[in-house]
Structure formats: C-alpha cells, structure tokens
Motif scaffolding. Structure first.
Motif, short mmCIF file in Angstrom:
data_model
loop_
_atom_site.label_atom_id
_atom_site.label_comp_id
_atom_site.label_asym_id
_atom_site.label_seq_id
_atom_site.Cartn_x
_atom_site.Cartn_y
_atom_site.Cartn_z
N LEU A 26 0.83 -1.22 0.00
CA LEU A 26 0.00 0.00 0.00
C LEU A 26 0.86 1.26 0.00
O LEU A 26 0.50 2.26 -0.64
CB LEU A 26 -0.94 -0.01 1.21
N GLU A 27 1.98 1.22 0.71
CA GLU A 27 2.89 2.38 0.71
C GLU A 27 3.35 2.68 -0.71
O GLU A 27 3.43 3.85 -1.11
CB GLU A 27 4.11 2.11 1.60
N GLN A 28 3.66 1.64 -1.48
CA GLN A 28 4.09 1.81 -2.86
C GLN A 28 2.97 2.38 -3.73
O GLN A 28 3.22 3.16 -4.65
CB GLN A 28 4.60 0.49 -3.44
N LEU A 29 1.73 1.99 -3.47
CA LEU A 29 0.60 2.51 -4.24
C LEU A 29 0.34 3.98 -3.94
O LEU A 29 -0.10 4.73 -4.81
CB LEU A 29 -0.67 1.70 -3.95
N MET A 30 0.58 4.39 -2.72
CA MET A 30 0.28 5.76 -2.31
C MET A 30 1.18 6.78 -3.01
O MET A 30 0.77 7.91 -3.25
CB MET A 30 0.39 5.92 -0.79
N ILE A 31 2.39 6.38 -3.37
CA ILE A 31 3.32 7.32 -4.00
C ILE A 31 2.75 7.90 -5.30
O ILE A 31 2.63 9.13 -5.43
CB ILE A 31 4.71 6.66 -4.21
N PRO A 32 2.35 7.07 -6.26
CA PRO A 32 1.78 7.65 -7.49
C PRO A 32 0.41 8.28 -7.27
O PRO A 32 0.06 9.25 -7.95
CB PRO A 32 1.72 6.48 -8.46
N ALA A 36 -0.35 12.12 -8.27
CA ALA A 36 -1.47 12.47 -9.16
C ALA A 36 -2.48 13.39 -8.48
O ALA A 36 -3.44 13.83 -9.11
CB ALA A 36 -2.16 11.19 -9.63
N GLY A 37 -2.27 13.69 -7.21
CA GLY A 37 -3.19 14.58 -6.51
C GLY A 37 -4.50 13.93 -6.12
O GLY A 37 -5.51 14.62 -5.92
N LEU A 38 -4.51 12.61 -5.96
CA LEU A 38 -5.74 11.91 -5.58
C LEU A 38 -5.83 11.68 -4.08
O LEU A 38 -6.93 11.62 -3.52
CB LEU A 38 -5.84 10.57 -6.31
N VAL A 39 -4.69 11.54 -3.42
CA VAL A 39 -4.66 11.37 -1.96
C VAL A 39 -3.61 12.29 -1.37
O VAL A 39 -2.74 12.79 -2.07
CB VAL A 39 -4.35 9.90 -1.55
N ARG A 40 -3.72 12.51 -0.08
CA ARG A 40 -2.67 13.24 0.63
C ARG A 40 -2.46 12.55 1.97
O ARG A 40 -3.36 11.89 2.49
CB ARG A 40 -3.00 14.72 0.81
N ARG A 65 -4.85 5.44 -14.29
CA ARG A 65 -3.81 6.26 -14.93
C ARG A 65 -2.70 6.61 -13.94
O ARG A 65 -1.52 6.62 -14.30
CB ARG A 65 -4.42 7.52 -15.52
N ALA A 66 -3.09 6.93 -12.70
CA ALA A 66 -2.09 7.28 -11.68
C ALA A 66 -1.18 6.09 -11.38
O ALA A 66 0.03 6.24 -11.23
CB ALA A 66 -2.78 7.74 -10.41
N LEU A 67 -1.75 4.89 -11.32
CA LEU A 67 -0.98 3.71 -10.95
C LEU A 67 -0.28 3.04 -12.12
O LEU A 67 0.82 2.50 -11.97
CB LEU A 67 -1.89 2.68 -10.27
N GLU A 68 -0.90 3.07 -13.30
CA GLU A 68 -0.38 2.31 -14.44
C GLU A 68 0.12 3.16 -15.59
O GLU A 68 0.75 2.65 -16.50
CB GLU A 68 -1.48 1.37 -14.98
N GLY A 69 -0.22 4.44 -15.61
CA GLY A 69 0.15 5.29 -16.73
C GLY A 69 -1.00 5.38 -17.72
O GLY A 69 -2.12 4.99 -17.43
#
Length: 127
Positions: A26-32, A36-40, A65-69
């Motif tokens: 989950l930490e790795q998912l939060m970075i992108p 992308a401005g979806l979470v803070r 798009r944020a996670l995969e491009g």
C-alpha cells in the motif's frame, strides 16, 4: 478509503487489514496516487491518508492512470507516445488498438469511486 471517507485520515495498517494487503504494498501505491493529486498524507498520531477530492469526483480511470500510466493496449496509441509510429500510415491494426484504447478509457472513466462505494454497500446488504 472512499468507503470510510469522513474527512478523517485512514492508516495504511487499517486499510491493509481490511483489504488483506501488505502495508508495504500500500505504501508503494500511495506514491503515485499522491503524485497524481488523488490522496494526501496526514502526519501525527491520528494520521494516515485521505482522498483529496470527494469520491464522486474521482474516476476509476483517474486511479488506473495514476498507478499504471496512460490507458492504451499498445504504446503506439498512447496519448503520451513521444512520436508518431513510423508505420502508422500503413498499420492495418492501428484502428483496432485505438478503438480498444477508447473503449477502455470510456469504461474506466464511466465509474467513480462513489459508484464503487455504492456497489460495495449493495453487496454488503445482500449478505
């Protein structure tokens, strides 16, 4: 996060437990997602992560798009492909890949996180 969105941060540990995922993943998912401005992130004892927008304003396509491009089955039809493919004018399959790309984007953009929350609530009510 969208299910429990009450303007209070949710810890990764809490999400990990509920979803059966590792905290490290989950930490790795939060970075992108942050990029992308979806979470803070919110620091402190009651800290965690929070959605930046209301779930009705975030599409599944935004998350993908944020996670995969860019959404594209092959690179040459991606909106971020650096240049026109040298075979674009003679590529008989390009029109197929463009249609697949457009269909995928349309499907992913037609669902919001709020739609998924509502679907989850319906599924919970059935059990």
């Amino acid at each position: 996060m969208a299910i429990n969105q009450e303007n209070q941060p949710i810890s990764l540990n809490s999400i990990a437990e509920r979803q059966g995922l590792s905290e490290g993943y989950l930490e790795q998912l939060m970075i992108p997602l942050k990029r992308a401005g979806l979470v803070r992130s919110v620091r402190g004892a009651q800290g965690g992560y929070i959605l930046v927008k209301h779930p009705k304003d975030i599409t599944v396509g935004d998350v993908v798009r944020a996670l995969e491009g860019p959404i594209a089955p092959v690179a040459c039809v991606s909106e971020h492909y650096p240049e026109e493919c040298e075979r674009a004018d003679s590529c008989v399959t390009r029109v197929v890949w463009e249609k697949v790309r457009d269909s995928m984007a349309e499907a992913l953009d037609s669902f919001t996180l709020e739609d998924l929350v509502n679907e989850s609530l319906k599924m919970r009510a059935k059990t």
